[in-house]
Motif scaffolding. Structure first.
Motif, PDB file in Angstrom:
ATOM      1  N   ASP A 109       2.356   1.719  -6.095  1.00 23.96           N
ATOM      2  CA  ASP A 109       2.813   0.725  -7.070  1.00 23.96           C
ATOM      3  C   ASP A 109       1.606   0.336  -7.910  1.00 23.96           C
ATOM      4  O   ASP A 109       0.707  -0.379  -7.461  1.00 23.96           O
ATOM      5  N   TYR A 141      -5.045   7.683  -7.987  1.00 28.45           N
ATOM      6  CA  TYR A 141      -4.381   6.957  -6.906  1.00 28.45           C
ATOM      7  C   TYR A 141      -3.453   7.954  -6.214  1.00 28.45           C
ATOM      8  O   TYR A 141      -2.641   8.623  -6.877  1.00 28.45           O
ATOM      9  N   ARG A 143      -3.537  -3.443  -9.037  1.00 27.91           N
ATOM     10  CA  ARG A 143      -3.322  -4.209 -10.272  1.00 27.91           C
ATOM     11  C   ARG A 143      -4.659  -4.434 -10.978  1.00 27.91           C
ATOM     12  O   ARG A 143      -5.195  -5.536 -10.974  1.00 27.91           O
ATOM     13  N   ASP A 201       0.297  -1.419 -11.357  1.00 22.09           N
ATOM     14  CA  ASP A 201       0.625  -2.343 -12.442  1.00 22.09           C
ATOM     15  C   ASP A 201      -0.558  -2.382 -13.417  1.00 22.09           C
ATOM     16  O   ASP A 201      -1.643  -2.873 -13.085  1.00 22.09           O
ATOM     17  N   THR A 206       4.234   4.933  -0.795  1.00 23.25           N
ATOM     18  CA  THR A 206       4.587   4.436  -2.128  1.00 23.25           C
ATOM     19  C   THR A 206       3.335   4.006  -2.868  1.00 23.25           C
ATOM     20  O   THR A 206       2.453   3.379  -2.285  1.00 23.25           O
ATOM     21  N   ASP A 210       1.066   3.046   1.882  1.00 24.38           N
ATOM     22  CA  ASP A 210       1.357   2.516   0.554  1.00 24.38           C
ATOM     23  C   ASP A 210       0.075   2.136  -0.176  1.00 24.38           C
ATOM     24  O   ASP A 210      -0.925   1.741   0.429  1.00 24.38           O
ATOM     25  N   ASP A 215      -1.103  -0.281  -3.472  1.00 19.34           N
ATOM     26  CA  ASP A 215      -0.702  -1.337  -4.406  1.00 19.34           C
ATOM     27  C   ASP A 215      -1.941  -1.749  -5.205  1.00 19.34           C
ATOM     28  O   ASP A 215      -2.893  -2.299  -4.643  1.00 19.34           O
TER      29      ASP A 215
END
Length: 414
Positions: free
Chosen positions: A326, A318, A307, A328, A324, A303, A305
């Motif tokens: 994610d 990315y 931000r 933001d 996954t 994964d 993640d």
């Protein structure tokens, strides 16, 4: 009076007569064609009806349909035709025949029309120039011919008439002859008497033999060995030809295993091959439908993640092969220009953009669903390109390219 020799169906299907050709076999298949049962069906009962008519394992028939579906969807076409032209149990005629007033069918007329409309795209005429139609029809006719010629006398409907080859040659005229015990014809009054019954000796009792032990079929082992040879040959050929992709290699192996299942249906054995055909067919369907171009050849799995709060922190890419992402972006400043790409092999992508940003985004998934600043849609090879100014004027400008091979792509306002 002319004598026409009687040809039984058993003679036709066993190949004892040279006059029993393809035309007569196909005609007899039509008049004694399978019926779709109400019990044991998975969809419309086409596979179950064929298995019941010829007394073979229904799993073999279903696997054959799945294997044919990999041939540009030919299995779907043949199944639709069976749905239309094979009558259900307790129906007078098939759905297609009922539509033209030949009798009664329990299939609703709207469903029959819908199935008829679905036949045209299933032929592949608008996709590959009709290759599916030609190849599928030829394969199905050949399979029906061999199946009916070998097992057409099994479980034959009692109401189905026999189709016999017509002997066009002039038959010899019969001549009444005297019985064998009066070869000179000296007793014409006795010519109509039956032949005397010969005296037969009572055969002596044969000694009982031990029950015959059925030999174990070698179809499964031979087919498995042949599939390994095909696999090895295809892997070697892949170094010299770009045609031998993973999809095509799996297709060749499945075709070999399917041939073994077909032989095993007649000669016994080979049922263990189903455990290989089903997963390989599913893998081939996924490889054919999905777009795996998003794999970058790296070993990156897991994964992601992120931000970022400044444009400098925003990476140009990315990605993950499985997992996954994610991302933001709602913390980015209200002005400037930013560009990034997100790629996932198998998994999901979720990107949140600022409510006031000017966004130009392209979303794509090979097999899955896409929600690209709008309503969600699913299926195969979904692509959407959206330009949205958001709630503000001017400000941050975002350019995004978001892709997934198999999985979900979601781009929303934060």
């Amino acid at each position: 009076m002319c004598i026409v020799p009687r040809t039984t169906m058993l003679d036709i299907v066993s190949g004892n007569l040279s006059t029993a050709g393809v035309e007569e076999t196909l005609k007899d298949f039509w008049v004694s064609r399978p019926r779709r049962p109400h019990e044991g069906r998975k969809i419309a009962g086409v596979a179950a009806g064929i298995a019941q008519r010829y007394q073979i394992d229904p799993v073999v028939v279903r696997v054959a349909f799945v294997a044919m579906a990999l041939c540009n969807g030919a299995g779907f076409l043949i199944y639709l035709l069976g749905w239309l032209w094979l009558a259900q149990d307790n129906d007078e005629v098939s759905a297609a025949e009922a539509l033209i007033g030949r009798g009664r069918s329990s299939t609703p007329v709207p469903l029959t029309i819908l199935l008829g409309l679905a036949v045209l795209p299933a032929t592949g005429f608008f996709v590959d120039g009709g290759f599916t139609m030609v190849g599928g029809v030829l394969l199905s006719v050949g399979a029906v011919y061999l199946l009916h010629r070998g097992r057409g006398s099994l479980n034959r409907p009692p109401s189905a008439p026999e189709v016999r080859p017509v002997d066009t040659a002039e038959s010899p005229t019969t001549r009444v002859t005297p019985p064998a015990w009066d070869p000179l014809g000296a007793a014409p009054f006795a010519w109509d008497l039956p032949e005397p019954t010969p005296t037969t000796a009572v055969p002596a009792e044969q000694p009982s033999r031990p029950p015959h032990r059925r030999r174990r079929s070698r179809v499964g082992a031979a087919t498995f060995g042949l599939s390994l040879v095909v696999l090895a040959g295809a892997l070697v050929a892949s170094s010299y030809s770009a045609w031998f992709t993973a999809q095509h290699i799996i297709g060749l192996v499945v075709a070999t295993l399917g041939l073994g299942l077909l032989v095993g249906a007649f000669r016994g054995g080979g049922r263990g091959l189903i455990g290989l055909v089903v997963p390989l067919s599913l893998a081939g369907a996924v490889l054919t439908s999905a777009d795996f171009s998003t794999f970058d050849g790296s070993e990156h799995v897991g994964d992601v993640d992120a931000r970022p709060v400044t444009i400098e922190q925003l990476q140009s890419r990315y990605d993950t092969n499985a997992g996954t992402v994610d991302l933001d972006l709602t913390g980015l400043p209200a002005s400037g220009t930013a560009t990034t790409a997100v790629e996932v092999g198998v998994g999901s992508v979720k990107v949140r953009v600022p409510a006031s940003a000017d966004v130009t985004v392209t979303c794509h998934t090979g097999l899955g669903s896409v929600e690209c600043l709008g309503p969600e849609k699913g299926g195969r090879n979904n692509t959407a390109t959206v330009t949205d100014g958001g709630t503000g004027e001017g400000g941050l400008k975002l350019e995004l390219d978001v892709r997934a091979g198999v999985g979900e792509v979601v781009v929303r306002r934060g």
